[in-house]
Every structure is written in structure tokens, then in C-alpha cells.
Design a protein around this motif. Structure first.
Motif, PDB file in Angstrom:
ATOM      1  N   GLU A 103      79.785  39.968 -40.692  1.00 40.96           N
ATOM      2  CA  GLU A 103      78.858  39.694 -41.793  1.00 40.96           C
ATOM      3  C   GLU A 103      79.360  38.501 -42.585  1.00 40.96           C
ATOM      4  OE1 GLU A 103      78.063  42.997 -44.277  1.00 40.96           O
ATOM      5  OE2 GLU A 103      76.889  44.072 -42.757  1.00 40.96           O
ATOM      6  N   ASN A 104      78.448  37.578 -42.947  1.00 39.40           N
ATOM      7  CA  ASN A 104      78.840  36.424 -43.762  1.00 39.40           C
ATOM      8  C   ASN A 104      78.795  36.802 -45.238  1.00 39.40           C
ATOM      9  OD1 ASN A 104      76.134  36.325 -44.545  1.00 39.40           O
ATOM     10  ND2 ASN A 104      75.614  34.714 -43.078  1.00 39.40           N
ATOM     11  N   SER A 105      79.022  35.820 -46.099  1.00 40.23           N
ATOM     12  CA  SER A 105      79.107  36.080 -47.539  1.00 40.23           C
ATOM     13  C   SER A 105      77.792  36.558 -48.127  1.00 40.23           C
ATOM     14  CB  SER A 105      79.559  34.806 -48.269  1.00 40.23           C
ATOM     15  OG  SER A 105      78.649  33.746 -48.018  1.00 40.23           O
ATOM     16  N   GLU A 165      76.219  37.487 -38.234  1.00 43.11           N
ATOM     17  CA  GLU A 165      76.351  36.237 -37.510  1.00 43.11           C
ATOM     18  C   GLU A 165      77.337  36.432 -36.363  1.00 43.11           C
ATOM     19  OE1 GLU A 165      77.677  33.433 -40.418  1.00 43.11           O
ATOM     20  OE2 GLU A 165      79.789  34.025 -40.204  1.00 43.11           O
ATOM     21  N   ILE A 166      77.255  35.548 -35.391  1.00 44.89           N
ATOM     22  CA  ILE A 166      78.134  35.647 -34.229  1.00 44.89           C
ATOM     23  C   ILE A 166      79.570  35.356 -34.643  1.00 44.89           C
ATOM     24  CG2 ILE A 166      78.669  34.702 -31.956  1.00 44.89           C
ATOM     25  CD1 ILE A 166      76.106  36.294 -31.964  1.00 44.89           C
ATOM     26  N   ALA A 167      80.487  36.262 -34.262  1.00 41.14           N
ATOM     27  CA  ALA A 167      81.900  36.072 -34.590  1.00 41.14           C
ATOM     28  C   ALA A 167      82.663  35.464 -33.424  1.00 41.14           C
ATOM     29  CB  ALA A 167      82.522  37.415 -34.973  1.00 41.14           C
TER      30      ALA A 167
END
Length: 794
Positions: free
Chosen positions: A221-223, A228-230
Motif C-alpha cells: 500500500e502506498n501513502s 501498488e505493485i511491490a
């Protein structure tokens, strides 16, 4: 395909052994937790500082060069794309990427240590937003771009997961227990072998990751709290292959469980194409490659279930992959290609057809149709099988029912070059959009086709009449024979069938001697079927053909004594409805000689067997080394479109022209001739006559082997892809196994194969498939037939 890594159980080290290995090789003191894995053994390590790693214990059958290739690939990728998140390989205390662990002196395992990448698996995250899937496409493209130029001998290997081959799927097709699922996988494999494998040499190739499935793509998870793809993990299936396989593998798993799988796949394609533009040749094969990956998943799960029934991991995606295949079998391949091409040309993913357009529903059930059929169609119109099939689509050598279940069509000699062959369909569409009219106007297509057809026939057969069915063709042949000879009598072979019009039914013993028939009219004279198995003269008699043909001479003598004159000997070049009969050598040569000596003409009915089906020759009559005076053509000529022909000599044509004008409103129209020309093109370009010989020979040989194992098989006969299996209760008395034959065709339908029975005793299984029938199709048929014969007859 031998795949020892996939056949060998994974290592069985304990947690304590993993901890010891981490300490001894890498100087890491850590706790160890066993992770789920397919063929290796993986442990999650966590040291005292909280740093995590993955300790990979390779399968005992793994090759060192393969692991070295994987390690080198990871290094190469990170040199080109340093910000890609992939697991780095950690060196051991000696500076090596691979360690050797000896266990109790009886086994040695290769060990590697990789960075642990945190995150959730893609399959655990729902929904998959369009942007997330585009990110996935970009990740795969960046990885493939980074791998360009990387080479290693360890990548040159044969593994089941390289979806440019169907070998593994074919080898383990019958490990799939569900018959419907097995038939679907078989259908996809056949289409792949026919349409994709020939195109593979033109595709870009490189070493690829080859396993971007939803268990190997990690999400964070982004901010903003968005997924999103890690990164991507598991480089164990890396191989040198077509680059497009990278994308195909990933979209196969992205489509799992989606309402509109093409749209979801399109998002990944969009992301990939923006980083590494796709070529037209790659887009042509993308969807079939994705389907083949799913087929491999199903076959692998079935196979490894047999080997390791306790290993749950190997079946994780099997059910969902099978469910998706049942949907994707309904997708038009051209539609899928056009969707991906449109996206790559700059179209939007929202322009993808809706699920209703991709998977159209069939409103009427089989029961509804049967009731409506009873009300609105003639009662004499029968259906095939005890439980009739509702067929909604044809594709190559398969027919699909309303549920999408494919059936291998082993009996439809009408769609000669395969159901809905794209070249034939294109010819129909192109010409019908331009012009369709009758032969009172001049047009190139009828002349061009007549010339090509004449070139396929021996001289002096070069005058063509075009009609719309085999029955019409044989009706016209009767008129031609009468006009040329001035006679009215015909000699026909017992059991023969020539069509459904009044005049043609009169020369068809298969009909006029059947229940409800009225017997032979006075102008029609039967001669015995030249059957080397059941008839008076047997297959091993070198004079059988001459002896059977002597009956023609005897009939002519009787006719003459009674003041009657012979117009024609009218016979199929090989008998179909009569029981797939192959005439003994010299039968037609002698029959034709007697006919011509009496002033009659010789008619060869090629409606069922012409256009390369027999393999050794283009026409059935060629197998008897004769030249007829009149040839009738039909079923295969238009691949299902109603177009037929009569070809005769200039002399006979002149005799006919002295009578009434002959005109046929639809015969020889531009659309029909364009279609017929396309069929000839396909036969020649795809070398289908050669295929009929090669495949038919293989099939006949394997049927002969079945005969040695099953006493119910009395005779196997045929040429090319025109074969018959005569079933008997006793090989001495030849009592027909009529009831068993009916059971077999209904049982084999449940296995996903269409056959039918014929012959005067209805005990002959007839095999006359589209001549694109392949050797894997042969194996599929043989295994199913052997299974059924073993179950009901032995």
C-alpha cells in the motif's frame, strides 16, 4: 517430455536443519519458518535485528546451471533496472551464490539465500484496479527489457511451463479426470498446434522470468492507502523462449475469476506495451499462449496430484484455471486478437466488448429446441445421439455446445478443411459483400474455379456444371448419362447412397431397401457390395476385384436378354454409407470395362471422398487406376457451404446440350465459387492431402493395435482419413455388434468425441473427420475408444 524436477518430491529438511544451514553458510542466526512451495523447499528466516531472508533448498533433481542462470539473471536485471524490486541473491561466507548441503551422507542439496520482499500476493488483493494491472504490465516489460542481451546455457532447457510447446499437456491429458475439462484442454492444445506453433519462429526471443502469476507478484500500500505493485519473486521457471510468453503467463492468471477477462488482461497489455512495444506477430498469439498456460496449470495439477496427493499447493489454482478455461473456450480467437491490437493502436481499454458480447447467452435450452423442432420440422428429420447436442459454434476440428464444451469432430467430412476456416470465411465475406448473381452474366470466379478444378482431374474430364448439393450433382449425372447413351438403365452397388431427390433415391439401395423403401425400380439393377470382409470374396483373394466386377457383366447380359440397355454404372469411388468399403484391387477397372463394352458410361460419385481425403490421391477413383466419364462432387467442395459440381467430357457435354437448356439459379454463383476456390487454396497451402495420408496411416495402425486387444473389432479398413471399424459379436460368424456400436458412439460422445455408425447392419464406426485432424487427435481418439471398449465389451 521428461521433467524430473517436477517428478521428484521436494526436499524434506527440518526447521532446525534450515537454521543450521543459515548459520554455517551465511553466518546468520535466525528463526526459520517453512513456506509453501511446489517443487523446492523454502524457509523464511528472521534474524535478531528483524532482517528477513528466504532460504531456498533446491529440488534434488535441479541442475546447477539452471540456478546459476537464475542468479546471473537477477544480477543482470538489477544492473539495467536498479529500482526494480526483485530478490537479490546473497553470497555465502565464501563469496559463492550457491552452497552444497550434505545431509546424513546420503543426499546433497543446493542452497541459496535471497532477500525477502514484504507484501501481499496479487491474488490476495481485490479488486484489481486498472492502474494496478497497468503497473503489473510495466513491471514485466521493464524486466524483459533488462533481460535483453542476457544469455546463459542454463536457460536452454525443456520445462512444462514453457508454453511454446504442448508436449507436457499432451503427455498428461488423460491425467485430467473430468472428461469435459479434458476435452477443453485437448481443444485448446489442437488449436495451439495448428495456429500458434507455425508462427513461433517469427517471434522475438530472450530469457524471460516466465512465471508472473498472482502468487509471485507482490503488492504493497502506498501513502494514499492504494495498492501498488511491490515486486516479483520466484525465478525458478526462467527459460529461453518467446518474449511474448512473459505477458501471456501473467494475463492468464489476471483473468482468473474476472467477469470480463479480456478487459482485465487489456490493462496489463496496455502497461506492457507502453514500455516494450508489442509486435503484430506477438499480438496474434498472445491469447492462445495465455490459454495454453492455463491448460498447463490444469494438466500439471492433475499429474502431480497422482504423484503427490498430499501436496495441496499444486492444486491451488487448478480449479479456478479449469473454470476460466470453460469460459475462454467460448471466446472468438479473432475477437481476442482484435481487442489487444486495438489497445496497442491507442484505443482505450473501455472499448473492450462487454461480457455479454464476449460470452453471448443461448436463450433456448435443448429441451425447448426439441419441442419446437417436433412442432415445426418434419418428423422424418432425425437427430444424432440418445441425448441430442445443441451445437452453437465450430472451430477447426471441434464443435462446441451451448455450455462451451468442445467435441472432437471425427465424423464430419463436410467441413473438409476445418469448421469456420478463416480463409474460407474471408472469401465468403469478401465476395458476398461485392456481388452474388447467376451464371447468365459473365463473371471471372466461375471460370477461374472451373479451370482449377479441371486441372485437378485427368483428361478428358474438363467440362463443369455447378449445382448446390451432392444430390443435385448425381441427379444431373443421371440426365447426362441418359442423354449421351439414349438408354435408361443403371447398375448400382448394393448398399450405395447417392442422395435424396426422387431420381437419385431410385439408384440408392441404402434407401430403397431400407424400412419404408419400395425396392429397386425396374430400370435399376444391383450388384453385390465388393466387401472383402463380409462378402463372398475375401481381402486376401488377389482376384476378388475381378470376381466382384463379374457381377456387372452378368447383370448386363440379363439386361440385354430382356431388351434393356445400360446408361451407366453408377458408383461411389469408396462406399461410405455402405460401411466404409474400400474396393479390392481392379474392381472399378473391370466394372468400367464391362460397362463401356455395353455402351454405358461410368459415373464416379466423389461427393463423400474427394478432395484429398484418401491421402494417396486427390480423388478416390484414382486409387483404382481408372478415369470415369462423369464425376460428381459435393460435401467437402465448399467446406459446409452448399456448392457441388458435375465434371464430364466434352463429348458427353455435347450430347447433353442437344436437349433442353440446363440452368441452375444458384449453381456456380460468385460467392459459391469464391468459397470453393478458397477450399482448394487451403488444401494446397496447408498440404492437407499429405496430412490425411500421414495422420490416417497413424490412425489405422493404432486401430489395428486396438483390434488385437478387443475381439469385438472384426475389421479395420480405409484409406487416409476415410476409415471404418466393423464391430462383430463373433469373428467366425461375423454376427454384427449393432447394439454395442450404438452404445459406443454415445459413450464416446461423453468423452468429447463425435463418431457415428453406418453400414447395412449399422455396426460400422465411421471415421471421416476434417482433414486437418492431427496425430494428437488420433491419440485422444484411441485412448478414449480403448477405454470404452474395455469397459463395455471385454
Amino acid at each position: 517430455m521428461t521433467s524430473s524436477v517436477f517428478e521428484t518430491p521436494p526436499p524434506q529438511l527440518s526447521v532446525e536443519e534450515a537454521q543450521t544451514a543459515a548459520s554455517d553458510f551465511y553466518g546468520i542466526s535466525a528463526s526459520a519458518e517453512l513456506l509453501v512451495s511446489e517443487r523446492d523447499q523454502n524457509f523464511l528466516l528472521c534474524d535478531r535485528s528483524g532482517e528477513r531472508y528466504v532460504l531456498k533448498i533446491a529440488n534434488p533433481s535441479e541442475v546447477r546451471a539452471t540456478l546459476e542462470m537464475q542468479n546471473g539473471a537477477i544480477t543482470h536485471i538489477l544492473e539495467k533496472e536498479s529500482d526494480l524490486t526483485i530478490p537479490r541473491v546473497r553470497k555465502n561466507l565464501a563469496g559463492e551464490g550457491i552452497c552444497l548441503l550434505e545431509r546424513n551422507g546420503d543426499a546433497t542439496f543446493m542452497v541459496r539465500l535471497l532477500d525477502y520482499i514484504p507484501g501481499r500476493f496479487l491474488k490476495e488483493v481485490q479488486p484489481h484496479t486498472p492502474e494496478l494491472l497497468r503497473q503489473l504490465g510495466r513491471l514485466l516489460a521493464r524486466m524483459d527489457r533488462a533481460l535483453e542481451g542476457y544469455t546463459h546455457s542454463g536457460a536452454e532447457r525443456s520445462i512444462p511451463w514453457n508454453v511454446t510447446s504442448t508436449a507436457f499437456v499432451r503427455d498428461h491429458l488423460f491425467d485430467i479426470e473430468d472428461a469435459a475439462e479434458r476435452a477443453i484442454v485437448d481443444c485448446f492444445a489442437s488449436q495451439f498446434e495448428r495456429s500458434v506453433i507455425p508462427r513461433l519462429p517469427s517471434l522475438r526471443r530472450s530469457i524471460i522470468h516466465n512465471d508472473g502469476n498472482d502468487d509471485n507478484i507482490l503488492i504493497r500500500e502506498n501513502s494514499r492507502g492504494e495498492s501498488e505493485i511491490a515486486g516479483v519473486i520466484d525465478f525458478g521457471d526462467m527459460v529461453f523462449s518467446a518474449i511474448i510468453c512473459e505477458l501471456a503467463v501473467s494475463i492468464a492468471y489476471v483473468m482468473l475469476g474476472k467477469k470480463n477477462p479480456l478487459q482485465e488482461a487489456g490493462h496489463v497489455v496496455t502497461g506492457y506495451h507502453r514500455i516494450l512495444p508489442l509486435e503484430a506477430s506477438e499480438l496474434e498469439v498472445l491469447f492462445p499462449l495465455a490459454c495454453m498456460r492455463l491448460c498447463t496449470t490444469v494438466a500439471m495439477a492433475a499429474y502431480r496430484k497422482k504423484l503427490f496427493p498430499q501436496n495441496e499447493y499444486i492444486r491451488i489454482t487448478k480449479t479456478s484455471a479449469g473454470t476460466l478455461l470453460r469460459r475462454l473456450i467460448k471466446v472468438d480467437l479473432q475477437l481476442a486478437q482484435e481487442v489487444f491490437e486495438g489497445i496497442c493502436r491507442g484505443g482505450t481499454e473501455s472499448a473492450v466488448p462487454t461480457p455479454e458480447e464476449v460470452f453471448p447467452s443461448n436463450d433456448r435450452s435443448t429441451e425447448d429446441l426439441l419441442q419446437a423442432r417436433s412442432r415445426h420440422l418434419g418428423k422424418s428429420l432425425s437427430t444424432a445421439y440418445e441425448r441430442p447436442l445443441k451445437i452453437v459454434k465450430g472451430r477447426d476440428q471441434y464443435l462446441l455446445d451451448e455450455s462451451g464444451r468442445p467435441y472432437l469432430d471425427a465424423v464430419n467430412n463436410v467441413c473438409h478443411v476445418g469448421h469456420c476456416h478463416p480463409k474460407v470465411v474471408e472469401a465468403l465475406h469478401k465476395q458476398s459483400a461485392l456481388l452474388n448473381t447467376n451464371t447468365r452474366y459473365l463473371h471471372d470466379t466461375i471460370i477461374d474455379y472451373a479451370q482449377r478444378l479441371s486441372e485437378k482431374l485427368p483428361d478428358p474430364l474438363n467440362v463443369c456444371f455447378f449445382v448446390n448439393s451432392g444430390s443435385e450433382a448425381n441427379e444431373l449425372a443421371i440426365r447426362l448419362a441418359k442423354a449421351h447413351t439414349g438408354a435408361t438403365d443403371f447398375i448400382v452397388i448394393d448398399g450405395a447412397y447417392h442422395g435424396n431427390t426422387h431420381s437419385v433415391m431410385e439408384i440408392s439401395p441404402y434407401k430403397f431397401d431400407a424400412p419404408g423403401g419400395s425396392g429397386a425400380p425396374p430400370h435399376v439393377h444391383k450388384v453385390p457390395t465388393p466387401d472383402g470382409y463380409r462378402g463372398q470374396y475375401k481381402q486376401d483373394d488377389p482376384d476378388a476385384g475381378k470376381m466382384y466386377a463379374h457381377a456387372v457383366k452378368e447383370v448386363i447380359t440379363t439386361m440385354t436378354e430382356n431388351g434393356r440397355r445400360l446408361a451407366a454404372f453408377f458408383g461411389e469411388s469408396l462406399m461410405s454409407c455402405g460401411g466404409q468399403i474400400i474396393y479390392p484391387r481392379n474392381y472399378l477397372k473391370e466394372a468400367y470395362r464391362h460397362t463401356r463394352d455395353a455402351g454405358g458410361v461410368c459415373v464416379a460419385d466423389e461427393v463423400q471422398v474427394g478432395f484429398g481425403r484418401v491421402g494417396t490421391h486427390f480423388w478416390g477413383f484414382d486409387t483404382q487406376d481408372v478415369v470415369p466419364d462423369i464425376v460428381t462432387l459435393g460435401k467437402p467442395m465448399g467446406n459446409g457451404h452448399p456448392v457441388s459440381a458435375v465434371v464430364t467430357t466434352p463429348e458427353i457435354s455435347e450430347s447433353f446440350a442437344k436437349g433442353l437448356e440446363y440452368f441452375n439459379t444458384f449453381g456456380g454463383n460468385p460467392v459459391s465459387c469464391a468459397i470453393a476456390a478458397a477450399v482448394l487454396d487451403v488444401i494446397e497451402e496447408e498440404k492437407l492431402q499429405e496430412n490425411a495420408l500421414r495422420t490416417g496411416t497413424a490412425l489405422k495402425e493404432k486401430l489395428q493395435l486396438l483390434k488385437t486387444n478387443h475381439k469385438i473389432i472384426g475389421d479395420v479398413r480405409g484409406l487416409g482419413l476415410f476409415l471404418g471399424i466393423e464391430l462383430v459379436l463373433d469373428r467366425q460368424t461375423l454376427a454384427p455388434a449393432t447394439q454395442q456400436a450404438a452404445v459406443i458412439i454415445n459413450r464416446i460422445k461423453e468423452e468429447g468425441i463425435l463418431l457415428s455408425t453406418d453400414g447395412p447392419l449399422h455396426n460400422v464406426l465411421k471415421i471421416k473427420p476434417p482433414i486437418i485432424f492431427s496425430e494428437p487427435n488420433v491419440d485422444f481418439l484411441i485412448v478414449a475408444l480403448d477405454k470404452i471398449l474395455s469397459a463395455i465389451c471385454d
